[in-house]
Enzyme design. Sequence first.
Site, short mmCIF file in Angstrom:
data_model
loop_
_atom_site.label_atom_id
_atom_site.label_comp_id
_atom_site.label_asym_id
_atom_site.label_seq_id
_atom_site.Cartn_x
_atom_site.Cartn_y
_atom_site.Cartn_z
N ILE A 1 13.83 19.03 0.73
CA ILE A 1 14.39 17.73 0.36
C ILE A 1 13.69 16.66 1.17
CG2 ILE A 1 16.48 16.34 0.19
CD1 ILE A 1 16.50 18.89 -1.59
N GLU A 2 13.23 15.64 0.48
CA GLU A 2 12.61 14.48 1.11
C GLU A 2 13.49 13.28 0.74
OE1 GLU A 2 8.41 11.94 0.71
OE2 GLU A 2 8.67 13.83 -0.35
#
Length: 127
Positions: free
Chosen positions: A121-122
């Site tokens: 996840i960014e």
Amino acid sequence: MMRIEALDHLVLTVRDIPRTVAFYEQVMGMEARTFGTGRTALHFGRQKINLHDAASPIEPHAAAPTPGSADLCFLTDRPIADVVCDLMDHNVPILEGPVPRTGAGGPILSVYFRDPDGNLIEVSEPV
């Protein structure tokens, strides 16, 4: 020729839907909603993520639905320093960041971590 203008939803295959829902609601501020015949989606903005249980994915599905195989980037309207504090408050290990990156709309400042299934996840702040 076909012309695409937006992403409506995507699907994540997960091991434990309640655990995934808790993470995305508590850590990322999304809202879980039930639809169809008891299916679950995570809503944010004008998009959603449909959740499929790895033990019984909904047909049709990807050729090889696998928990932990996604790499997703989300935009936030909050300063990335606040995102870092939120992650620390929830004991979510940061893998990298904040670091400068290039998003679809231009420069972004990003922080990377994993969800309960190991998806990358960014979360990014446009700069």
